[in-house]
Design a protein around this motif. Structure first.
Motif: not given
Length: 95
Positions: A68, A72, A76, A81
């Motif tokens: 996870s 993330t 960023k 993704t």
């Protein structure tokens, strides 16, 4: 995982304040952000070499403690993704 500013400073034979200042002045961002960008760059290469790898495997190979957190930070840094990044690369290769 666990790479710290102290670790880098020790390897370079200097102090963490000098390394921090050098990183900030050179890249205009902090040490954690630079490390994350390098990890994501490695993740992109890993994904290309191991297309069937699961996200947890990719995350661990790049120094992230969890899938996870990897997802993330990947989003960023790249704006996508990991799955979207792979799909975009495949679409570009087909053109």
């Amino acid at each position: 995982p666990g790479l710290s500013l102290d670790d880098v400073a020790d390897r370079l034979g200097t102090n963490k304040f000098y390394v921090s200042k050098m990183v900030n002045n050179t890249f205009n961002m902090g040490f954690p952000e630079v490390v994350n960008i390098l990890r994501i760059d490695y993740a992109e290469q890993y994904i290309l070499k191991h297309p069937d790898a699961k996200q947890q495997e990719i995350a661990q190979s790049c120094g992230f403690l969890s899938a996870s957190t990897f997802n993330t930070i990947f989003k960023k840094v790249t704006g996508l993704t990991p799955k979207m990044w792979v799909a975009a690369r495949e679409a570009n290769e087909q053109q």
